[in-house]
Design an enzyme around this catalytic site. Structure first.
Site, PDB file in Angstrom:
ATOM      1  N   ARG A   8      23.965  29.077 -24.975  1.00  0.00           N
ATOM      2  CA  ARG A   8      23.264  30.264 -25.431  1.00  0.00           C
ATOM      3  C   ARG A   8      22.746  31.013 -24.220  1.00  0.00           C
ATOM      4  O   ARG A   8      22.181  30.409 -23.303  1.00  0.00           O
ATOM      5  CB  ARG A   8      22.100  29.866 -26.337  1.00  0.00           C
ATOM      6  N   GLU A 188      19.551  35.302 -18.167  1.00  0.00           N
ATOM      7  CA  GLU A 188      21.009  35.250 -18.264  1.00  0.00           C
ATOM      8  C   GLU A 188      21.615  34.421 -17.129  1.00  0.00           C
ATOM      9  O   GLU A 188      21.052  34.323 -16.035  1.00  0.00           O
ATOM     10  CB  GLU A 188      21.595  36.665 -18.212  1.00  0.00           C
ATOM     11  N   ASN A 189      22.784  33.847 -17.419  1.00  0.00           N
ATOM     12  CA  ASN A 189      23.563  33.091 -16.439  1.00  0.00           C
ATOM     13  C   ASN A 189      22.792  31.904 -15.852  1.00  0.00           C
ATOM     14  O   ASN A 189      23.067  31.470 -14.736  1.00  0.00           O
ATOM     15  CB  ASN A 189      24.041  34.018 -15.313  1.00  0.00           C
ATOM     16  N   ARG A 190      21.823  31.415 -16.615  1.00  0.00           N
ATOM     17  CA  ARG A 190      20.989  30.283 -16.186  1.00  0.00           C
ATOM     18  C   ARG A 190      20.175  30.589 -14.924  1.00  0.00           C
ATOM     19  O   ARG A 190      19.709  29.698 -14.235  1.00  0.00           O
ATOM     20  CB  ARG A 190      21.834  29.015 -15.967  1.00  0.00           C
ATOM     21  N   LEU A 191      19.985  31.870 -14.631  1.00  0.00           N
ATOM     22  CA  LEU A 191      19.156  32.272 -13.487  1.00  0.00           C
ATOM     23  C   LEU A 191      17.729  32.505 -13.985  1.00  0.00           C
ATOM     24  O   LEU A 191      17.199  33.618 -13.951  1.00  0.00           O
ATOM     25  CB  LEU A 191      19.740  33.526 -12.821  1.00  0.00           C
TER      26      LEU A 191
END
Length: 211
Positions: A8, A188-191
């Site tokens: 997600r 977003e993007n696990r950042l």
């Protein structure tokens, strides 16, 4: 089910240094109020982690009952596993996870008992059934059947009928005195955004951590 396929993206909000309070308790209160307004079920539910004298950790969910600059308070049986671990190793950690807001708060610090008077003030505010429940359960002890607890509950109901229920001497509150906080906002993007509060002398400092 392939768990690696469960993904997600977090896009709800951003956590910027210029937007947060200098005092982490104030920042926690802001986020807690937002979690309450978002009608997250039991926003005061938190994972409490303790460790025994050998450093072996254990975790469980408990409920935060009140907080302030002096600490974060929960209640339990003083004979429970968590209480025994706190007695031998007073270091602990709290974790709040408010998934609909894509947020976590981590708190680490020392744990101490609150006063008996403070425990009593909270105890008398509890529903009568919860007060009796505190007397009934020898928390974390081994029992042969649940019926033992239910029978004891009915016995205690009869014992205290038409009476105020006293505070058990084996039950009360603990306070987690924060030494550090981390506020985590999913991105977003696990950042993910992570802001860490730590104490330098009597002041709180803030630093950003890599996701």
């Amino acid at each position: 089910m392939n768990l690696s396929d469960l993904r997600r993206e977090y896009k709800r909000a951003e956590l910027r240094l210029e937007d947060v309070a200098q005092d982490p308790v104030v920042q926690f209160e802001r986020w807690y109020e937002e979690a309450t307004r978002a009608q997250i079920p039991e926003p005061n539910a938190m994972c409490l982690s303790t460790a025994n004298k050998e450093g072996i950790p254990s975790s469980r969910m408990v409920l935060l009952k009140y907080f302030g600059r002096d600490g974060f308070v929960f209640f339990t049986n003083y004979h429970s596993r968590k209480a025994r671990e706190i007695a031998s190793n007073p270091n602990g950690a709290l974790l709040f996870f408010w998934q609909p807001l894509e947020r976590q708060v981590r708190i680490e610090g020392k744990i101490e008992r609150i006063s008996k008077a403070a425990s009593l003030r909270y105890f008398v505010s509890r529903p009568r059934g919860s007060q009796i429940g505190a007397w009934v359960s020898e928390q974390s002890s081994v029992i042969s059947t649940k019926g033992i607890i239910l029978t004891k509950f009915e016995e205690m109901k009869r014992k205290f009928v038409n009476r105020e229920i006293p505070l058990p001497d084996f039950w009360g509150g603990f306070r987690v005195i924060p030494g550090s906080f981390e506020f985590w906002q999913g991105r977003e993007n696990r950042l993910h955004d992570r802001l860490h509060y730590y104490q330098e002398k009597k002041d709180w400092k803030i630093e950003r951590l890599a996701p």
